[in-house]
Design an enzyme around this catalytic site. Sequence first.
Site, PDB file in Angstrom:
ATOM      1  CG  ASP A 298       9.350   3.387   8.428  1.00 58.85           C
ATOM      2  OD1 ASP A 298       8.421   2.957   8.060  1.00 58.85           O
ATOM      3  OD2 ASP A 298      10.092   4.200   7.587  1.00 58.85           O
TER       4      ASP A 298
ATOM      5  CE  LYS B 131      10.102   2.668   4.805  1.00 62.55           C
ATOM      6  NZ  LYS B 131       9.769   4.156   4.752  1.00 62.55           N
TER       7      LYS B 131
END
Length: 422
Positions: A201, A205
């Site tokens: 994750d 980003k």
Amino acid sequence: MKEVKIALFGCGNIGTGVYKLIRNNCIKIMDAEGVSIVIKKILVRDLSKKRYADIDESLFTNKIEDILLDKEIDIVAEFIGGESPAKEYILKALNHKKTVVTANKEVIAKHFEALQEAARQNEVGLYYEASVGGGMPIIRAIHQSLQANRIQSVMGIINGTTNYILSKMAEEGREFEDVLSEAKELGYAEPDPTADIEGYDARYKLSILATLCFNKRVQINNILCEGITKITSVDIQYARELGYGVKLLAIAKDTQNSIEVRVHPTFIPINHPLYAVRDAFNAVYIKGDSVGELMFYGRGAGDMPTGSAIVSDIITASTNKHHYVKLVATPDEEIFEDNWLTEYYIRLSVFDKPGVLSKIAGIFAKYNVSITSVLQKARGDVTAPLIFVTHEAHEKAVLSAINEIKKCEYVNSVENLIRVEK
Ligand SMILES: NC(=O)c1ccc[n+]([C@@H]2O[C@H](COP(=O)([O-])OP(=O)(O)OC[C@H]3O[C@@H](n4cnc5c(N)ncnc54)[C@H](OP(=O)(O)O)[C@@H]3O)[C@@H](O)[C@H]2O)c1
């Protein structure tokens, strides 16, 4: 008063939060921004599911065409999540001349060029403030407030779940698995937490942040990615003794000759601004050549903080005369540095014999890795922990030294290697 009709793709945590925020703050938004946002349709998978009671049931559909073919709908906000079918649905919406607002970091990180191109060709917008840092307005700050800078580095705590776990481990002296189970019970971690705890994750980003900050496309496969599953309470305790905390950091540096991008657990000094970021909070620390150091801090997840970023994008999209589409260069693969210079914490379990320290120090010296500090800890029956912190050294030299140390007769095991950032 301008009325803008929108549709939502998805009505789970975030979709419901967006609905509530638009309803609760509609008067404020109308007064301050001159826009009345009307939700005309909501796409879901399962029409029989029980929803937030205030939402008019007639808004729901499970047919995307009901939205794509509705000419009154100008903006679609996507919070289905995951890569597919979200990517296909976003592309369909753009190709039906609808501006898209999305919270989907995976789709933006993996398909940045294709989505930007579709937005450009259809002369509509693509907005993704909520894809990084939840409620923190980091994307727009990079686009609209920091354009004058050459951004040299970005360091972020951009995954709330891992920061929550590491904070609890540090503050309560607990082990990873124990805190992870509690985080699942409290809803801070997903039932399948792999994407968070393995760093994926944060890597999505960082791909988005680095691409925007450096104006060069940084793909996820350019980014080194290590999660937090190997961090133990012992490492956190030694970190503290040495004057550090442990965080899952997303790090990107641009020297203009090379780009360095990595996500991994990191020792940071206790006086670093990111050290104080606890629990599920996020923070991004940027260095620009003119602005100097900046830090953004806030809630990186949750329905209302994420909703804040999404509704801000919807307002921006409906009031902008021209949609802004970022142009980024595609750099040569060679620009991505994998032999960076940094300091390292290395924890060994060694057999308790005379000469062990000098033997290991000799191996480090052979690879030009010099040592800043050594901690020798109380022995077990036959083995004892031995901890080294190095001066700045090249990654490849340190990994080669570790390979040789693993084979050394004095060494039981290499327990952990954690990079240090200052
Ligand atoms: N949760 C957070 O704090 C947070 C923060 C920042 C960004 N985000 C991002 O926001 C997105 C959504 O997160 P969430 O927590 O709201 O997820 P969620 O609660 O699982 O909601 C997903 C929604 O999408 C709908 N959906 C799924 N597949 C579909 C399909 N094939 N066709 C139509 N609808 C479909 C679901 O419909 P049904 O309800 O009928 O199943 C549900 O309403 C993700 O991209 C996530 O990464 C989340």
